[in-house]
Scaffold this active site. Sequence first.
Site, PDB file in Angstrom:
ATOM      1  N   HIS A  51       0.832  -1.198   0.000  1.00 39.46           N
ATOM      2  CA  HIS A  51       0.000   0.000   0.000  1.00 39.46           C
ATOM      3  C   HIS A  51       0.867   1.248   0.000  1.00 39.46           C
ATOM      4  O   HIS A  51       2.086   1.195   0.141  1.00 39.46           O
ATOM      5  CB  HIS A  51      -0.931  -0.015   1.217  1.00 39.46           C
ATOM      6  CG  HIS A  51      -2.042  -1.007   1.105  1.00 39.46           C
ATOM      7  ND1 HIS A  51      -3.066  -1.087   2.020  1.00 39.46           N
ATOM      8  CD2 HIS A  51      -2.292  -1.963   0.176  1.00 39.46           C
ATOM      9  CE1 HIS A  51      -3.908  -2.046   1.673  1.00 39.46           C
ATOM     10  NE2 HIS A  51      -3.456  -2.595   0.561  1.00 39.46           N
ATOM     11  N   GLU A  53       1.307   3.670   2.142  1.00 35.37           N
ATOM     12  CA  GLU A  53       2.078   3.970   3.345  1.00 35.37           C
ATOM     13  C   GLU A  53       3.375   3.161   3.392  1.00 35.37           C
ATOM     14  O   GLU A  53       4.427   3.665   3.782  1.00 35.37           O
ATOM     15  CB  GLU A  53       1.243   3.679   4.590  1.00 35.37           C
ATOM     16  CG  GLU A  53      -0.022   4.523   4.708  1.00 35.37           C
ATOM     17  CD  GLU A  53      -1.236   3.883   4.070  1.00 35.37           C
ATOM     18  OE1 GLU A  53      -2.362   4.162   4.523  1.00 35.37           O
ATOM     19  OE2 GLU A  53      -1.086   3.098   3.086  1.00 35.37           O
ATOM     20  N   ALA A 159     -20.818   7.497 -29.098  1.00 38.24           N
ATOM     21  CA  ALA A 159     -20.442   8.496 -30.098  1.00 38.24           C
ATOM     22  C   ALA A 159     -21.622   8.699 -31.024  1.00 38.24           C
ATOM     23  O   ALA A 159     -22.280   7.722 -31.431  1.00 38.24           O
ATOM     24  CB  ALA A 159     -19.215   8.032 -30.878  1.00 38.24           C
ATOM     25  N   ARG A 189     -10.948   3.201 -21.284  1.00 41.13           N
ATOM     26  CA  ARG A 189     -11.112   1.773 -21.008  1.00 41.13           C
ATOM     27  C   ARG A 189     -10.064   1.274 -20.014  1.00 41.13           C
ATOM     28  O   ARG A 189     -10.367   0.471 -19.126  1.00 41.13           O
ATOM     29  CB  ARG A 189     -11.001   0.974 -22.305  1.00 41.13           C
ATOM     30  CG  ARG A 189     -12.148   1.139 -23.272  1.00 41.13           C
ATOM     31  CD  ARG A 189     -11.889   0.349 -24.543  1.00 41.13           C
ATOM     32  NE  ARG A 189     -12.969   0.477 -25.518  1.00 41.13           N
ATOM     33  CZ  ARG A 189     -12.950  -0.070 -26.721  1.00 41.13           C
ATOM     34  NH1 ARG A 189     -11.908  -0.785 -27.107  1.00 41.13           N
ATOM     35  NH2 ARG A 189     -13.988   0.094 -27.544  1.00 41.13           N
TER      36      ARG A 189
END
Length: 350
Positions: A51, A53, A159, A189
């Site tokens: 993580h 930290e 679109a 994506r």
Amino acid sequence: MRDHSEYMHRCLQLARLGAGYVAPNPMVGAVLVHKNRIIGEGYHQLYGKAHAEVNCLDSVKAADRQLIAASTLYVSLEPCAHFGKTPPCADLVILHRIPKVVVGSRDPFKAVDGKGIEKMQAAGIEVITGVLENECRELNKRFFTFHTKQRPYIILKWAQSANGCIAGPEKEGVGISQDLTNRLVHRWRSEEQAIAIGTATALIDNPSLTTRHVSGPNPVRILLDKELKVPSTNAVLSDEADTIVLNYHREDKQDHVQYVKLTQDEPVVEQMTRVLYGFGMLSVIIEGGSLLLQSFIDAGCWDEARIITNPALVIPGGYKGPILREGELQESLTSGTDLVHIYRKHSSVQ
């Protein structure tokens, strides 16, 4: 003393580097500061790995390590307090005797949700919360939606021509957006966990739904194919990415394709969102076709809509795109000569 927001902004910059790689975990950045000097910084880089930290503390140079116990740790999301893929970060903070921690936002995940803050406070650490909280929540809008609404963050995307058409008169495919915009769509994506289309789009357009035009992970492809009409040779069922096929007939898995059986007694939108939640998908882009997109709009089940318009293209008698009946325009931008409008639903991630 510099303002806390300066270092929290840096946490957010770092956190964004994990976009597309850490879900279903949140994007998190951390900065360690000693007397207005950053001595360590890090971010959550990959799901299942260290993580923010941990990476922040590991980055502190040997000459500065004695300063850790006299420094302030800034972190964009509350340090975890539970054993998951990695040990609790709150315990790590306590172990290093860091005297002050500044948190951007509490973690909505029920295994954390204030427990990390409480654990650090119980150990005598001064904890300041709510610094750039709105910005921190916005960064992890997918994570917050998933844990507070028990469904993915839903992005609608299509679109259209200047006269609001997404295909020709017989639903045949028409090149609408430019190459530059297509690369933008592939970047979108790469930032989401899943991408969904219906049977007609698969049969007519034969899309691969990958991120081949950019560098980034492929989303899991979701194919709503109730009657299993899409042949195995279709690009959406290729081995380029994993695919989940939602249907009325079978429940099994073959290689990279997972078949999930739906019931005909419940609206498809509700079932889709529940299935995606069950698979731990924080977000999904609904890419088409018009019926699938409109079903999410009509159900009021969406968070963001990204509409690409080619103002120079008119499709006489073309197949009309969906109609967005609500939402607030958040951003407008140009991509070559294409126009991109991004809307947010009013109730999304407060």
